[in-house]
Scaffold this motif. Sequence first.
Motif, short mmCIF file in Angstrom:
data_model
loop_
_atom_site.label_atom_id
_atom_site.label_comp_id
_atom_site.label_asym_id
_atom_site.label_seq_id
_atom_site.Cartn_x
_atom_site.Cartn_y
_atom_site.Cartn_z
N THR A 181 2.60 1.73 -3.32
CA THR A 181 1.67 2.21 -4.34
C THR A 181 1.47 3.71 -4.21
O THR A 181 1.50 4.44 -5.20
CB THR A 181 0.31 1.48 -4.21
OG1 THR A 181 0.53 0.08 -4.38
CG2 THR A 181 -0.69 1.97 -5.24
N TYR A 182 1.28 4.18 -2.98
CA TYR A 182 1.09 5.62 -2.77
C TYR A 182 2.36 6.41 -3.09
O TYR A 182 2.29 7.52 -3.61
CB TYR A 182 0.61 5.91 -1.35
CG TYR A 182 -0.85 5.57 -1.17
CD1 TYR A 182 -1.83 6.27 -1.84
CD2 TYR A 182 -1.24 4.53 -0.34
CE1 TYR A 182 -3.17 5.96 -1.69
CE2 TYR A 182 -2.57 4.21 -0.19
CZ TYR A 182 -3.54 4.92 -0.87
OH TYR A 182 -4.85 4.60 -0.72
N THR A 199 0.83 -1.20 0.00
CA THR A 199 0.00 0.00 0.00
C THR A 199 0.87 1.26 0.00
O THR A 199 0.66 2.17 -0.80
CB THR A 199 -0.93 0.02 1.23
OG1 THR A 199 -1.75 -1.15 1.19
CG2 THR A 199 -1.81 1.25 1.25
#
Length: 123
Positions: free
Chosen positions: A106-107, A103
């Motif tokens: 991805t950010y 996560t």
Amino acid sequence: MLLQLGASGRGLHEQLSSIEGMISPPMAKKIRWIASVRNKAVHERVVEVDLEDFSKGGVQVVAYLKQLVASITPKQTQHKEPQGSPEPGKSWAEKDGWEKTKTVGTYMAAGAAVVAWLFMSSK
């Protein structure tokens, strides 16, 4: 990768602060610079940054952190990467380390893309 090193916190600055003793001072400075550029791109939408320097810095940080993660003893890296994508609707606390790392990565990639787009569109 900061999470794989045991970092905790909501953002890159907090995560880096939680494990800063493990990171060389020049690399910590570079990580903070990347985090600051990302934050400006997201919150201020006006970023003056040399995209080539930003990209080189990102590559250097990733290489450094990969090497640091690889140097951790096998006992400290007993994480198993989950198969497939995480269940939809999982809270942050319910996600395991690999899901959290994915996560955050991805950010970070999305933030870098925003910075690149802002830089290119400002010319």
